[in-house]
Motif scaffolding. Sequence first.
Motif, mmCIF file in Angstrom:
data_model
loop_
_atom_site.group_PDB
_atom_site.id
_atom_site.type_symbol
_atom_site.label_atom_id
_atom_site.label_comp_id
_atom_site.label_asym_id
_atom_site.label_seq_id
_atom_site.Cartn_x
_atom_site.Cartn_y
_atom_site.Cartn_z
ATOM 1 N N GLY A 112 0.877 -1.103 -0.104
ATOM 2 C CA GLY A 112 -0.044 0.014 0.011
ATOM 3 C C GLY A 112 0.963 1.155 -0.083
ATOM 4 O O GLY A 112 2.199 1.132 0.128
ATOM 5 N N TYR A 113 0.629 2.383 0.006
ATOM 6 C CA TYR A 113 1.082 3.499 -0.093
ATOM 7 C C TYR A 113 0.316 4.366 1.047
ATOM 8 O O TYR A 113 0.565 4.072 2.136
ATOM 9 N N ALA A 114 -0.304 5.395 0.531
ATOM 10 C CA ALA A 114 -0.501 6.440 2.039
ATOM 11 C C ALA A 114 -1.449 7.621 1.675
ATOM 12 O O ALA A 114 -1.717 7.825 0.268
ATOM 13 N N GLY A 115 -2.298 8.191 2.279
ATOM 14 C CA GLY A 115 -2.834 9.536 2.275
ATOM 15 C C GLY A 115 -4.348 9.216 1.945
ATOM 16 O O GLY A 115 -5.039 8.090 1.969
ATOM 17 N N LYS A 116 -4.868 10.144 1.311
ATOM 18 C CA LYS A 116 -6.545 10.352 1.168
ATOM 19 C C LYS A 116 -6.913 9.279 0.167
ATOM 20 O O LYS A 116 -7.936 8.705 0.257
ATOM 21 N N GLU A 117 -6.319 8.903 -0.891
ATOM 22 C CA GLU A 117 -6.587 8.293 -2.129
ATOM 23 C C GLU A 117 -6.720 6.745 -1.439
ATOM 24 O O GLU A 117 -7.837 6.286 -1.950
ATOM 25 N N VAL A 118 -5.748 6.098 -0.738
ATOM 26 C CA VAL A 118 -6.167 4.641 -0.145
ATOM 27 C C VAL A 118 -7.221 4.701 0.766
ATOM 28 O O VAL A 118 -7.876 3.364 0.722
ATOM 29 N N GLN A 119 -7.365 5.729 1.618
ATOM 30 C CA GLN A 119 -8.513 5.656 2.357
ATOM 31 C C GLN A 119 -9.763 5.720 1.722
ATOM 32 O O GLN A 119 -10.739 4.725 2.292
ATOM 33 N N GLU A 120 -9.872 6.290 0.696
ATOM 34 C CA GLU A 120 -10.996 6.207 -0.198
ATOM 35 C C GLU A 120 -11.322 4.871 -0.719
ATOM 36 O O GLU A 120 -12.392 4.567 -0.963
ATOM 37 N N MET A 121 -10.355 4.346 -1.130
ATOM 38 C CA MET A 121 -10.380 2.952 -1.598
ATOM 39 C C MET A 121 -10.637 1.885 -0.523
ATOM 40 O O MET A 121 -11.467 0.924 -0.842
ATOM 41 N N HIS A 149 11.547 -14.652 -5.738
ATOM 42 C CA HIS A 149 11.930 -13.351 -6.404
ATOM 43 C C HIS A 149 11.168 -12.222 -6.101
ATOM 44 O O HIS A 149 11.195 -11.311 -6.715
ATOM 45 N N ILE A 150 10.054 -12.301 -5.067
ATOM 46 C CA ILE A 150 9.234 -11.146 -5.000
ATOM 47 C C ILE A 150 9.135 -10.903 -3.484
ATOM 48 O O ILE A 150 9.309 -11.883 -2.431
ATOM 49 N N MET A 151 9.045 -9.507 -2.974
ATOM 50 C CA MET A 151 8.797 -9.232 -1.431
ATOM 51 C C MET A 151 7.645 -8.156 -1.578
ATOM 52 O O MET A 151 7.496 -7.471 -2.467
ATOM 53 N N PHE A 152 7.320 -7.874 -0.275
ATOM 54 C CA PHE A 152 6.312 -6.790 -0.172
ATOM 55 C C PHE A 152 6.691 -5.695 0.849
ATOM 56 O O PHE A 152 7.272 -6.145 2.083
ATOM 57 N N GLU A 153 6.538 -4.592 0.473
ATOM 58 C CA GLU A 153 6.881 -3.299 1.337
ATOM 59 C C GLU A 153 5.881 -2.811 2.284
ATOM 60 O O GLU A 153 4.569 -2.486 1.751
ATOM 61 N N ASN A 154 6.239 -2.351 3.441
ATOM 62 C CA ASN A 154 5.120 -1.610 4.279
ATOM 63 C C ASN A 154 4.669 -0.342 3.939
ATOM 64 O O ASN A 154 5.537 0.560 3.237
ATOM 65 N N SER A 155 3.598 0.144 4.064
ATOM 66 C CA SER A 155 2.885 1.369 3.723
ATOM 67 C C SER A 155 2.613 2.097 5.008
ATOM 68 O O SER A 155 2.799 1.615 6.048
ATOM 69 N N ILE A 156 2.066 3.493 4.708
ATOM 70 C CA ILE A 156 1.635 4.201 5.837
ATOM 71 C C ILE A 156 0.113 4.295 5.656
ATOM 72 O O ILE A 156 -0.541 5.256 5.165
ATOM 73 N N ALA A 157 -0.365 3.135 5.740
ATOM 74 C CA ALA A 157 -1.872 3.105 5.378
ATOM 75 C C ALA A 157 -2.308 1.778 6.225
ATOM 76 O O ALA A 157 -1.884 1.016 6.656
ATOM 77 N N PRO A 158 -3.715 1.796 6.448
ATOM 78 C CA PRO A 158 -4.184 0.697 7.274
ATOM 79 C C PRO A 158 -4.332 -0.648 6.694
ATOM 80 O O PRO A 158 -4.426 -1.745 7.637
ATOM 81 N N VAL A 159 -3.756 -1.040 5.299
ATOM 82 C CA VAL A 159 -3.617 -2.398 4.686
ATOM 83 C C VAL A 159 -2.807 -2.964 5.119
ATOM 84 O O VAL A 159 -2.751 -4.177 4.729
ATOM 85 N N PHE A 160 -1.296 -2.389 4.943
ATOM 86 C CA PHE A 160 -0.199 -2.916 5.082
ATOM 87 C C PHE A 160 0.844 -2.537 5.760
ATOM 88 O O PHE A 160 1.734 -1.884 5.127
ATOM 89 N N ALA A 161 0.650 -2.114 7.128
ATOM 90 C CA ALA A 161 1.584 -1.394 7.829
ATOM 91 C C ALA A 161 2.273 -2.115 8.861
ATOM 92 O O ALA A 161 1.735 -2.914 9.703
ATOM 93 N N TYR A 162 3.429 -1.914 9.059
ATOM 94 C CA TYR A 162 4.274 -2.377 10.249
ATOM 95 C C TYR A 162 4.129 -1.674 11.400
ATOM 96 O O TYR A 162 3.879 -0.316 11.245
ATOM 97 N N GLY A 163 4.523 -2.055 12.682
ATOM 98 C CA GLY A 163 4.329 -1.234 13.846
ATOM 99 C C GLY A 163 3.194 -1.685 14.739
ATOM 100 O O GLY A 163 3.355 -1.375 15.970
ATOM 101 N N HIS A 164 2.275 -2.245 14.165
ATOM 102 C CA HIS A 164 1.131 -2.787 14.877
ATOM 103 C C HIS A 164 1.256 -4.232 15.146
ATOM 104 O O HIS A 164 1.129 -5.073 14.212
#
Length: 278
Positions: A112-121, A149-164
């Motif tokens: 995921g990414y961050a911001g208003k756009e992802v929240q609307e989705m 060959h693939i990895m997944f990065e954390n976002s600043i969004a509720p769908v794929f965030a680290y820290g919780h």
Amino acid sequence: MISPLLGLKGSSNRQQIDDRLQYHPDVYEFYTDANDFTPEGYQHLDEAVQYVQSKGISKIVIHHPMVFKKWHSEVVAPENYFPELYRFIETSTEQLISLAQERNIQVLVHGGYAGKEVQEMVNLYPNVEAARQAVYDRLDRFARAGGNHIMFENSIAPVFAYGHPEQENEILSHNYRLAFDTSHCFIEMHGDNQALQASLKHLREHVVHYHLVDSLGQTHDSLQLGKGKIDWAPVLKLLNPNATSIYEINLHDQSNCHEQIESHHYLVDLANKLAQGA
């Protein structure tokens, strides 16, 4: 404690590549955009990968494009609302997996990414848990296709965030190969260094690649190491020694990776001081 790798990031543009190669990096990460997925663009990207490999660099990561047209490449985007974006993410990920398997390199996809756009989705789903499950379902498919060959990065969004911790346990249950962006976690945790350190420790064995980036912990600022509020001494001790890493720093000039190099000098100096017990 690890000896920091020199990991640099740039596009497939030869000027940018040659700028980075003069420093003999251990790792090169390609930034991509939608133009890299036209037939001509894809061939150019493949040739750029082979060029970097010809210079003796085997640790190569290709970052899935951040943007498609007016949207971030949000894997949470529902197909029925965003058919064009959904299809682009599918086809571009397929292309990158194919390239990674052929050239024995790595692909990085954002959860995921961050911001208003992802929240609307996210709001298009019944609840955040359903949105998160949709992300996992999609990443599960990509993980099966991409394997090692693939990895997944954390976002600043509720769908794929680290820290919780609870969400991290969900992510760990999928046995994903993880990319860890230090600034994203730090921002998600509102500048809490202890929470960042706890996340690094919790996820360490599943992390295969780091984006080492400083931040003031409020917005996506992508600062040079030492210019933000991350406490790097404990971070350095918590990195998985088997993982690769790059410095993903905002550059004043894309043809000059000065801020990435200065970040490396900062971390090497810190590692030397810690090794000497200073």
